[in-house]
Design a protein around this motif. Structure first.
Motif, PDB file in Angstrom:
ATOM      1  N   ARG A  43      76.876  58.690 -47.021  1.00 18.69           N
ATOM      2  CA  ARG A  43      76.245  57.503 -47.589  1.00 18.69           C
ATOM      3  C   ARG A  43      77.215  56.332 -47.720  1.00 18.69           C
ATOM      4  O   ARG A  43      76.865  55.292 -48.252  1.00 18.69           O
ATOM      5  CB  ARG A  43      75.674  57.836 -48.974  1.00 18.69           C
ATOM      6  N   GLY A  70      78.321  54.538 -45.405  1.00 16.50           N
ATOM      7  CA  GLY A  70      78.062  53.486 -44.436  1.00 16.50           C
ATOM      8  C   GLY A  70      77.943  54.007 -43.022  1.00 16.50           C
ATOM      9  O   GLY A  70      77.019  53.678 -42.299  1.00 16.50           O
ATOM     10  N   ASN A 101      85.201  58.677 -52.437  1.00 14.56           N
ATOM     11  CA  ASN A 101      85.374  57.244 -52.219  1.00 14.56           C
ATOM     12  C   ASN A 101      84.431  56.478 -53.138  1.00 14.56           C
ATOM     13  O   ASN A 101      83.235  56.391 -52.908  1.00 14.56           O
ATOM     14  CB  ASN A 101      85.079  56.928 -50.745  1.00 14.56           C
ATOM     15  N   ASP A 135      85.174  53.269 -54.035  1.00 12.98           N
ATOM     16  CA  ASP A 135      85.811  51.954 -54.005  1.00 12.98           C
ATOM     17  C   ASP A 135      84.768  50.833 -53.991  1.00 12.98           C
ATOM     18  O   ASP A 135      85.041  49.732 -54.450  1.00 12.98           O
ATOM     19  CB  ASP A 135      86.731  51.845 -52.788  1.00 12.98           C
ATOM     20  N   GLU A 136      83.609  51.133 -53.460  1.00 14.16           N
ATOM     21  CA  GLU A 136      82.466  50.193 -53.445  1.00 14.16           C
ATOM     22  C   GLU A 136      82.863  48.721 -53.452  1.00 14.16           C
ATOM     23  O   GLU A 136      82.611  47.986 -54.409  1.00 14.16           O
ATOM     24  CB  GLU A 136      81.535  50.472 -54.627  1.00 14.16           C
ATOM     25  N   GLY A 146      88.614  50.686 -49.055  1.00 18.73           N
ATOM     26  CA  GLY A 146      87.416  51.495 -48.894  1.00 18.73           C
ATOM     27  C   GLY A 146      87.449  52.264 -47.586  1.00 18.73           C
ATOM     28  O   GLY A 146      86.794  53.281 -47.433  1.00 18.73           O
ATOM     29  N   GLU A 185      88.750  54.833 -44.988  1.00 20.77           N
ATOM     30  CA  GLU A 185      89.277  56.114 -45.452  1.00 20.77           C
ATOM     31  C   GLU A 185      90.797  56.278 -45.306  1.00 20.77           C
ATOM     32  O   GLU A 185      91.452  56.749 -46.229  1.00 20.77           O
ATOM     33  CB  GLU A 185      88.543  57.285 -44.805  1.00 20.77           C
ATOM     34  N   LEU A 229      86.812  63.624 -47.214  1.00 20.95           N
ATOM     35  CA  LEU A 229      86.550  62.374 -47.911  1.00 20.95           C
ATOM     36  C   LEU A 229      85.083  62.003 -47.751  1.00 20.95           C
ATOM     37  O   LEU A 229      84.577  61.926 -46.649  1.00 20.95           O
ATOM     38  CB  LEU A 229      87.443  61.286 -47.319  1.00 20.95           C
ATOM     39  N   ASN A 230      84.395  61.849 -48.882  1.00 22.76           N
ATOM     40  CA  ASN A 230      82.999  61.424 -48.858  1.00 22.76           C
ATOM     41  C   ASN A 230      82.762  60.356 -49.912  1.00 22.76           C
ATOM     42  O   ASN A 230      83.538  60.205 -50.850  1.00 22.76           O
ATOM     43  CB  ASN A 230      82.056  62.599 -49.158  1.00 22.76           C
ATOM     44  N   ASN A 231      81.635  59.715 -49.747  1.00 25.78           N
ATOM     45  CA  ASN A 231      81.193  58.688 -50.683  1.00 25.78           C
ATOM     46  C   ASN A 231      80.576  59.342 -51.939  1.00 25.78           C
ATOM     47  O   ASN A 231      80.174  60.499 -51.919  1.00 25.78           O
ATOM     48  CB  ASN A 231      80.157  57.830 -49.942  1.00 25.78           C
ATOM     49  N   GLY A 248      87.508  49.720 -39.188  1.00 28.41           N
ATOM     50  CA  GLY A 248      86.121  49.302 -39.368  1.00 28.41           C
ATOM     51  C   GLY A 248      85.976  47.905 -39.920  1.00 28.41           C
ATOM     52  O   GLY A 248      85.000  47.223 -39.622  1.00 28.41           O
ATOM     53  N   LEU A 249      86.941  47.435 -40.713  1.00 24.23           N
ATOM     54  CA  LEU A 249      86.812  46.097 -41.286  1.00 24.23           C
ATOM     55  C   LEU A 249      86.734  45.062 -40.178  1.00 24.23           C
ATOM     56  O   LEU A 249      85.820  44.255 -40.115  1.00 24.23           O
ATOM     57  CB  LEU A 249      87.984  45.801 -42.225  1.00 24.23           C
TER      58      LEU A 249
HETATM   59  C1  LIG Z   1      86.464  48.034 -44.508  1.00 28.08           C
HETATM   60  C2  LIG Z   1      85.773  49.277 -44.901  1.00 28.08           C
HETATM   61  C3  LIG Z   1      85.335  49.434 -46.213  1.00 28.08           C
HETATM   62  C4  LIG Z   1      84.707  50.594 -46.623  1.00 28.08           C
HETATM   63  N1  LIG Z   1      84.312  50.693 -47.915  1.00 28.08           N
HETATM   64  C5  LIG Z   1      83.728  51.840 -48.329  1.00 28.08           C
HETATM   65  C6  LIG Z   1      83.329  51.979 -49.683  1.00 28.08           C
HETATM   66  O1  LIG Z   1      83.476  51.062 -50.495  1.00 28.08           O
HETATM   67  N2  LIG Z   1      82.765  53.145 -50.071  1.00 28.08           N
HETATM   68  C7  LIG Z   1      82.572  54.178 -49.197  1.00 28.08           C
HETATM   69  O2  LIG Z   1      82.084  55.215 -49.606  1.00 28.08           O
HETATM   70  N3  LIG Z   1      82.926  54.065 -47.913  1.00 28.08           N
HETATM   71  C8  LIG Z   1      83.504  52.933 -47.453  1.00 28.08           C
HETATM   72  N4  LIG Z   1      83.877  52.839 -46.137  1.00 28.08           N
HETATM   73  C9  LIG Z   1      83.634  53.987 -45.250  1.00 28.08           C
HETATM   74  C10 LIG Z   1      84.768  54.989 -45.348  1.00 28.08           C
HETATM   75  O3  LIG Z   1      85.786  54.645 -44.430  1.00 28.08           O
HETATM   76  C11 LIG Z   1      84.323  56.399 -45.015  1.00 28.08           C
HETATM   77  O4  LIG Z   1      83.714  56.396 -43.771  1.00 28.08           O
HETATM   78  C12 LIG Z   1      83.361  56.993 -45.995  1.00 28.08           C
HETATM   79  O5  LIG Z   1      83.839  56.880 -47.301  1.00 28.08           O
HETATM   80  C13 LIG Z   1      83.145  58.436 -45.661  1.00 28.08           C
HETATM   81  O6  LIG Z   1      82.247  59.009 -46.576  1.00 28.08           O
HETATM   82  P1  LIG Z   1      80.800  59.484 -46.135  1.00 28.08           P
HETATM   83  O7  LIG Z   1      80.931  60.330 -44.903  1.00 28.08           O
HETATM   84  O8  LIG Z   1      80.301  60.257 -47.290  1.00 28.08           O
HETATM   85  O9  LIG Z   1      80.009  58.257 -45.865  1.00 28.08           O
HETATM   86  C14 LIG Z   1      84.498  51.651 -45.697  1.00 28.08           C
HETATM   87  C15 LIG Z   1      84.907  51.492 -44.382  1.00 28.08           C
HETATM   88  C16 LIG Z   1      85.526  50.330 -43.978  1.00 28.08           C
HETATM   89  C17 LIG Z   1      85.955  50.202 -42.573  1.00 28.08           C
END
Ligand SMILES: Cc1cc2nc3c(=O)[nH]c(=O)nc-3n(C[C@H](O)[C@H](O)[C@H](O)COP(=O)(O)O)c2cc1C
Ligand code: FES
Lengths: 634, 161
Positions: free
Chosen positions: A188, A190, A215, A217-218, A306, A308, A341-343, A523-524
C-alpha cells in the motif's frame, strides 16, 4: 498458550462493562484536535464535574469525517451511540443535559448513530450504513478508528486484537507466507508490489539476523492515511509487524515515522510498552519462544526518506540518499542484513487476513488488486476525510457518493491522485475503476492514497508548478537527471506562470520530463515528471492560454490577471484610485475610472473596495461578459 | 559577584547533552536521534555542539555536519521560542495556504524561515501536517490550528508568548 485467551476474556469483560454506563467519547486525532476537540473535551469534563454527572468520559481517534470535526459520541446503556459533529464548547451543556439527563438525543446536531450488538436505535437519526459518506465504504483497516481508545490495550484485545498473532505463531512460517500470497495483498506504499512474494524473498534470504521495517514516513503532501491508522490503531501495526517477523525469521523491527507526527509517535510508544508488558512483544512471545522487539525511529524531515533504500540509510544514521537496486533490501537491507520493508497499511491488513482467511480477502476488489484501500479525500470536495473503499470502485463514486461532490457548487476539473509521483485525472476518466493498473495506465498512480480534488478555480499549470517545486526542494541531489532536471523544469513552469512563456517551452518540458523519467536513480526522480506530463496531456489548452494569450483561465496565477473597470458600472467614486498603491488608476470626479495595465502590479487591492462590483478579472469575472470557455478540458 | 545567568544554563545544557551522549554511546545508527535530542536541549545545533558530539561518538565532523544539513528538521542558527509552521502541502495549497503564510509573514514582519528580533517567533513552512481535512492548517509548536482564514492568523499568534 492459555495466555491470550485469559487476557482476551478479561479484556472483553472490561470492554463490555463499559457499555453498561453512559459514555461520552471525544474524537482526538490530530485532525480533531486541530478543529478544537481538546477544548470540547475540557468543556465536557468541566460540565460533568459541575453537574455531578456519573458518566465515563473517554477519547478515540478520527472516525474519518474530518468535515464534521470535532466529533463527540454519546451512548446510553442499551442504546445506539450517537455521533455529533461540529461540536463547540458552548454546545456542550445543552448536549449533555438533553442526551444524558433527559435521554433525548439532539437530532439537529447528530450526524449518525452506530449500533453495537443489539442496542436500540433512535428513530430520526441516520444509521452509519445509510449515511452517504459510509454507505459505499468497507471498514477493515479503519475498523477500530473512532471506535476504540487507541491508548487502551483492553480495547484492542477485546476487539480480537493479537488473535492473529497467536494463530500465526501456531502455523508454519511458509504457510503464513502462502496465505498472504493467496490473499493477493499488494503493497500500500504506492508501488503495489505483491506482499507475499516480498516476504518469501526475505524468508529465503540467507542470514541469521533479519529485520522488519515499517514505512510510516508518509511524506506525500495531501495524504494522512498512515497517520490516522497509527494514531487510531497502533497495536494493529505492531501485530502485523510481529506476524511478519515470525514468518520471515526476524527478531527486530523498526517503525520509521515522520517527525511531523508527534501524536502518532506517542501512541506507538504507549502501545509498544503495553504489548511488552503483556508478553505480546519482546522475548518469548505468548510462551512460544519467538522473540520480537520493535523500536521507533523518528524521521528528520526529508521526503526522499520514504524511498526504501534511503529510509534504511537514514535509520543507519546517514544522509538519507537512495542507492541503486539490486541488491534489494530483501537481500541486503538494514546494516546489510535481509530486511522486509512494508507500508503501515500493508501491515495492518495482515492480522485481518490471518484471522479471516485469504478467501474472505479476495472476495473484495478486482482481479489484480484485492481488498480495500484507504483514501484521503481533500481539496475542493464537500466531505473531506478518510475513506476506506473496496478496490475497483470508480473515482466518480468516491468523489460524488462518498465525498459528496464539489464545494460551493463549482465545477469539477481534476482529481490529483498519487501525490508528487501521480497525475491528474479528468472528468472523462472518472469512471475508471480504482486499482493499481488502471490508474497507472491513465498516467496517474495509486500512490499512497491522497485524492486532491480540484475545481474550475484551480490552475493546472500552477498545480504542476506546485508539485515540481516540492520535488525540486526534496531532490537529494545524488543523481544528475533529478537534481538538474527538476530545476530546469521548474524554471520553465515559473516562466509560464509569470507570463513569459514561449511556445517551445511545451516541447522542452515534455522532452525533459521523458528524460528524467527514464534516467533518474530512484522513484522520486522517475515519477516527478508525472504531474507535468499528465497536465500537458489533458489540459494542454490551459498551457496554451498561459503562453499565447498570457492569461490564466482559472484566475489563479496572479501575475497573469488583467484588472479592468466596467465603465457602465463605475460611478466615479475614486475609492479604487485611493486604494491603488501603484497609482495605476486614474479618472475624474463622477466619471468612469480606468486602470493602466502597464502600471498595474496586480495586487488586487482595488477589488474588494468597489461597492459597485465594477472591477473584474479572470478570477472574479465580469458578470455581463461572456468569455470563451477556455477552461473546458481537451 | 556577577555571574551571568546564561553561563549557568549553558553548563546545565552541556550536562544534559553529556547524559544523552552516554545513552547513545554504543548504539548503532544513533547520530540522528542524538542530534534530535541535542537540538531539543539547545534549540539549535551550534558548531560547538556538533563538534562535541562528533568527538564523543567518534564520527568525522564532516559526517555530522553533512547529516545536520541534509535534513530539514535540523537548524544551525538560533530559533524563536515559538515555531510556526504553515502548511504548504497540496490540500492546503488548493485551499489558500499561501494566503495564510502571507498573513503570518505580515504579522511578524519576517519572511519564510525568518526569526523575529525578540526571538519570540520563527516562521517556517512544512509540506503537509497530515491534517489536510482541516486545511488550510498551521502549527505552532505542537498545536495544530485548522480551517483558517487569513484574518484568524494574528489572533492565534498573539497567544504564544
Ligand atoms: C520518493 C519516494 C517516497 C516514498 N514515500 C513513501 C512513503 O511515504 N510511505 C511508504 O509506505 N512508501 C513510500 N515509498 C515507497 C517505498 O519505497 C516502498 O516501496 C514501500 O514502502 C514498500 O512498502 P509496500 O510494499 O508495503 O508498499 C516512497 C517511494 C519513493 C520513491
Ligand atoms: S496539505 Fe496541509 S495538512 Fe496536509
Amino acid at each position: 498458550m492459555g495466555h491470550l485467551s485469559e487476557l482476551h476474556a478479561r479484556c472483553t469483560d472490561q470492554y463490555i462493562e463499559k457499555f453498561n454506563r453512559s459514555r461520552v467519547i471525544v474524537g482526538l486525532g490530530t485532525c480533531g484536535i486541530a478543529a478544537g476537540g481538546d477544548k470540547v473535551m475540557a468543556a465536557i469534563q468541566h460540565e460533568a464535574a459541575s453537574k455531578n454527572m456519573h458518566i465515563d468520559i473517554d477519547f478515540t481517534s478520527c472516525i474519518g469525517i474530518c468535515f464534521r470535526e470535532p466529533t463527540v459520541e454519546i451512548s446510553l446503556p442499551g442504546f445506539a451511540g450517537v455521533i455529533y459533529g461540529d461540536m463547540t464548547p458552548d454546545k456542550v451543556p445543552y448536549l449533555l443535559e438533553s442526551h444524558i439527563i433527559n435521554r433525548h438525543p439532539v437530532e439537529e446536531w447528530a450526524v449518525m448513530q452506530i449500533s453495537e450488538g443489539s442496542t436500540a436505535l433512535y428513530e430520526n437519526i441516520t444509521k452509519m450504513n445509510d449515511y452517504p459518506f459510509y454507505s459505499k465504504q468497507v471498514r477493515t483497516v479503519t475498523s477500530r478508528l473512532g471506535r476504540t481508545n487507541p491508548e487502551s490495550l483492553t480495547d484492542y484485545v477485546a476487539t480480537d486484537g493479537y488473535k492473529a498473532l497467536e494463530k500465526a505463531l501456531s502455523m508454519q512460517q511458509l504457510d503464513i507466507i502462502e496465505e498472504i500470497k493467496k490473499s493477493g495483498l499488494r503493497g500500500r506504499g504506492g508501488g503495489g508490489f505483491p506482499t507475499g512474494m516480498k516476504w518469501g524473498f526475505v524468508y529465503q534470504a540467507v542470514g541469521a539476523k533479519k529485520y522488519v521495517v515499517c514505512n510510516a514516513d508518509e511524506g506525500d503532501p495531501g495524504a494522512f492515511m498512515d497517520r490516522s491508522v497509527l494514531e487510531g490503531d497502533p497495536h494493529s501495526v505492531l501485530e502485523g509487524m510481529a506476524i511478519c517477523g515470525y514468518a520471515v525469521g526476524a527478531d527486530e523491527g523498526y517503525i520509521f515515522v515522520r517527525a511531523e507526527y508527534p501524536l502518532a509517535i506517542k501512541r506507538l510508544q504507549t502501545a509498544i510498552a503495553q504489548a511488552e508488558k503483556y508478553g505480546l512483544l519482546g522475548n518469548n512471545i505468548l510462551d512460544t519462544g519467538f522473540n520480537f522487539k520493535i523500536k521507533i525511529k523518528a524521521g528528520a524531515g526529508a521526503f526522499v526518506c520514504g524511498e526504501e533504500t534511503a529510509l534504511l540509510t537514514s535509520i543507519e544514521g546517514n544522509r538519507g540518499m537512495p542507492r541503486v537496486r539490486p541488491p534489494f533490501p530483501a537481500n541486503q537491507g538494514l546494516w546489510g542484513k535481509p530486511t522486509n520493508l512494508n507500508n503501515v497499511e500493508t501491515y495492518v491488513n495482515v492480522p485481518f487476513i490471518i484471522n479471516r482467511g485469504s478467501d474472505w480477502y479476495t472476495s473484495m476488489g478486482t482481479e489484480e488488486s484485492k481488498g480495500s484501500k484507504v483514501f484521503c479525500l481533500t481539496g475542493k470536495i464537500n466531505n473531506t476525510g478518510l475513506a476506506e473503499v473496496p478496490m475497483g470502485i470508480s473515482l466518480r463514486d468516491i468523489i460524488y457518493s462518498v465525498g459528496g461532490g464539489i464545494q460551493n457548487g463549482k465545477r469539477f476539473k481534476a482529481v490529483q491522485i498519487g501525490g508528487p509521483s501521480g497525475g491528474c485525472i479528468r472528468e472523462e476518466d472518472l469512471d475508471l475503476p480504482v486499482d493499481y493498473d488502471s490508474l497507472t495506465a491513465a498516467g496517474a498512480m495509486m500512490g499512497s492514497g491522497g485524492l486532491v480534488v480540484m475545481d474550475e478555480t484551480t490552475c493546472m499549470v500552477d498545480v504542476a508548478k506546485f508539485f515540481l517545486s516540492f520535488t525540486q526542494t526534496e531532490s537529494c541531489g545524488k543523481c544528475t537527471p533529478c537534481r538538474e532536471g527538476t530545476k530546469r523544469m521548474l524554471e520553465i513552469l515559473n516562466r509560464l506562470c509569470s507570463g513569459a512563456g514561449r511556445m517551445e517551452d511545451l516541447d522542452t518540458l515534455e522532452r525533459l520530463g521523458r528524460v528524467v523519467k527514464n534516467t533518474a536513480l530512484c522513484g522520486l526522480g522517475q515519477t516527478c515528471p508525472n504531474p507535468i506530463l499528465s497536465t500537458i496531456l489533458y489540459y494542454r489548452d490551459e498551457y496554451l492560454a498561459h503562453i499565447q494569450d498570457k492569461r490564466c483561465p482559472a484566475g489563479a496565477c496572479s501575475a497573469l490577471l488583467v484588472y479592468q473597470i466596467d465603465p457602465d458600472k463605475c460611478k466615479g467614486c475614486s475609492k479604487c484610485a485611493k486604494n491603488c498603491p501603484a497609482g495605476a488608476i486614474t479618472g475624474g470626479k463622477k466619471k468612469p475610472y480606468f486602470i493602466d495595465v502597464d502600471k498595474c502590479i496586480k495586487c488586487g487591492a482595488c477589488l474588494p473596495g468597489c461597492q459597485f462590483e465594477a472591477i473584474y478579472n479572470d478570477a472574479a469575472p465580469h458578470r455581463n461578459n461572456c468569455r470563451p470557455a477556455t477552461r473546458r478540458t481537451a | 559577584m556577577s555571574v551571568c545567568h546564561c553561563e549557568q544554563t549553558r553548563e546545565a545544557q552541556y550536562q544534559e547533552l553529556q547524559k544523552v551522549i552516554d545513552k547513545y554511546l554504543n548504539v548503532e545508527g544513533s547520530l540522528i536521534p542524538l542530534l534530535q535530542e541535542a537540538q531539543e536541549i539547545f534549540g539549535y545545533l551550534s558548531g560547538d555542539v556538533m563538534k562535541k558530539i562528533s568527538a564523543e561518538i567518534k564520527v568525522p565532523f564532516s559526517k555530522t555536519y553533512g547529516v545536520a544539513t541534509f535534513y530539514s528538521q535540523f537548524h544551525l542558527q538560533p530559533r524563536g521560542r515559538n515555531i510556526i509552521r504553515v502548511c504548504q502541502g497540496t490540500a492546503c495549497h488548493v485551499r489558500g495556504g499561501a494566503k495564510i503564510l502571507d498573513a503570518a509573514a505580515e504579522k511578524l514582519g519576517v519572511a519564510e524561515n525568518g526569526t523575529t528580533k525578540d526571538l519570540r517567533y520563527t516562521l517556517e513552512t512544512v509540506a503537509c501536517l497530515g491534517a489536510c481535512g482541516q486545511g488550510p492548517v498551521l502549527m505552532v509548536n505542537d498545536d495544530t490550528h485548522g480551517r483558517l482564514a487569513a484574518k484568524d492568523v494574528p489572533k492565534i499568534l498573539d497567544k504564544y508568548e
